[in-house]
Write a protein that holds these residues in place. Structure first.
Motif, PDB file in Angstrom:
ATOM      1  N   GLY A 175     -32.147  10.077 -31.015  1.00 44.65           N
ATOM      2  CA  GLY A 175     -32.335  10.920 -32.183  1.00 44.65           C
ATOM      3  C   GLY A 175     -33.479  10.489 -33.092  1.00 44.65           C
ATOM      4  N   SER A 176     -34.198   9.435 -32.729  1.00 44.18           N
ATOM      5  CA  SER A 176     -35.328   8.994 -33.553  1.00 44.18           C
ATOM      6  C   SER A 176     -36.532   9.892 -33.302  1.00 44.18           C
ATOM      7  CB  SER A 176     -35.681   7.542 -33.242  1.00 44.18           C
ATOM      8  OG  SER A 176     -36.218   7.433 -31.941  1.00 44.18           O
ATOM      9  N   TRP A 177     -37.498   9.836 -34.203  1.00 45.01           N
ATOM     10  CA  TRP A 177     -38.707  10.646 -34.052  1.00 45.01           C
ATOM     11  C   TRP A 177     -39.435  10.285 -32.772  1.00 45.01           C
ATOM     12  CZ3 TRP A 177     -43.278   7.946 -33.831  1.00 45.01           C
ATOM     13  CH2 TRP A 177     -43.286   6.656 -34.351  1.00 45.01           C
ATOM     14  N   PHE A 178     -39.391   9.013 -32.418  1.00 48.03           N
ATOM     15  CA  PHE A 178     -40.067   8.562 -31.205  1.00 48.03           C
ATOM     16  C   PHE A 178     -39.402   9.158 -29.967  1.00 48.03           C
ATOM     17  CE2 PHE A 178     -41.427   5.741 -27.866  1.00 48.03           C
ATOM     18  CZ  PHE A 178     -42.725   5.426 -28.212  1.00 48.03           C
ATOM     19  N   SER A 179     -38.067   9.207 -29.970  1.00 44.21           N
ATOM     20  CA  SER A 179     -37.357   9.749 -28.798  1.00 44.21           C
ATOM     21  C   SER A 179     -37.643  11.244 -28.621  1.00 44.21           C
ATOM     22  CB  SER A 179     -35.858   9.496 -28.903  1.00 44.21           C
ATOM     23  OG  SER A 179     -35.279  10.254 -29.933  1.00 44.21           O
TER      24      SER A 179
END
Length: 119
Positions: free
Chosen positions: A75-79
């Motif tokens: 759920g992170s921006w990177f993911s």
């Protein structure tokens, strides 16, 4: 011709009174017109996100190492960006793509009306 003039004046007023809103509306409009796979994937690849993961020595590899280390939180921006680079958007169904475009367009129209005080 009068309608075109009114639209240009409204856009000018919007740019003067709400410059950040205008920028958001323009980017949203472009993203609705241009499919994500044409714009987003090449942009992500430019910075080093490939279908196999971050490219060694790239800006993305540096960002992963600096901000997350070895584990990327779900759920992170990177993911989300990595999933987009790995082809997630290409596998979306046509129904979801059309529905997303319609809802995005409704949101864009609502933002335009809200910013001009018409609502």
């Amino acid at each position: 011709m009068k309608n075109v003039e009114e639209v240009i004046v409204a856009i000018g007023d919007l740019a003067e009174q709400h410059p950040y809103l205008l920028e958001t509306l323009l980017v949203s409009g472009v993203m609705l017109i241009i499919p994500e796979s044409w714009f987003l994937r090449p942009l992500l690849r430019l910075f080093g996100m490939s279908p196999e993961g971050p490219v060694q020595g790239s800006v993305v590899a540096w960002a992963q190492r600096t901000f997350f280390g070895g584990t990327i939180p779900k759920g992170s921006w990177f993911s989300y960006l990595q999933r987009a680079a790995m082809g997630h958007w290409a596998r979306k169904s046509i129904k979801k793509t059309i529905l997303g475009s319609i809802l995005g367009g409704i949101g864009l129209i609502g933002a335009i009306f809200a910013s001009c005080g018409c609502v």
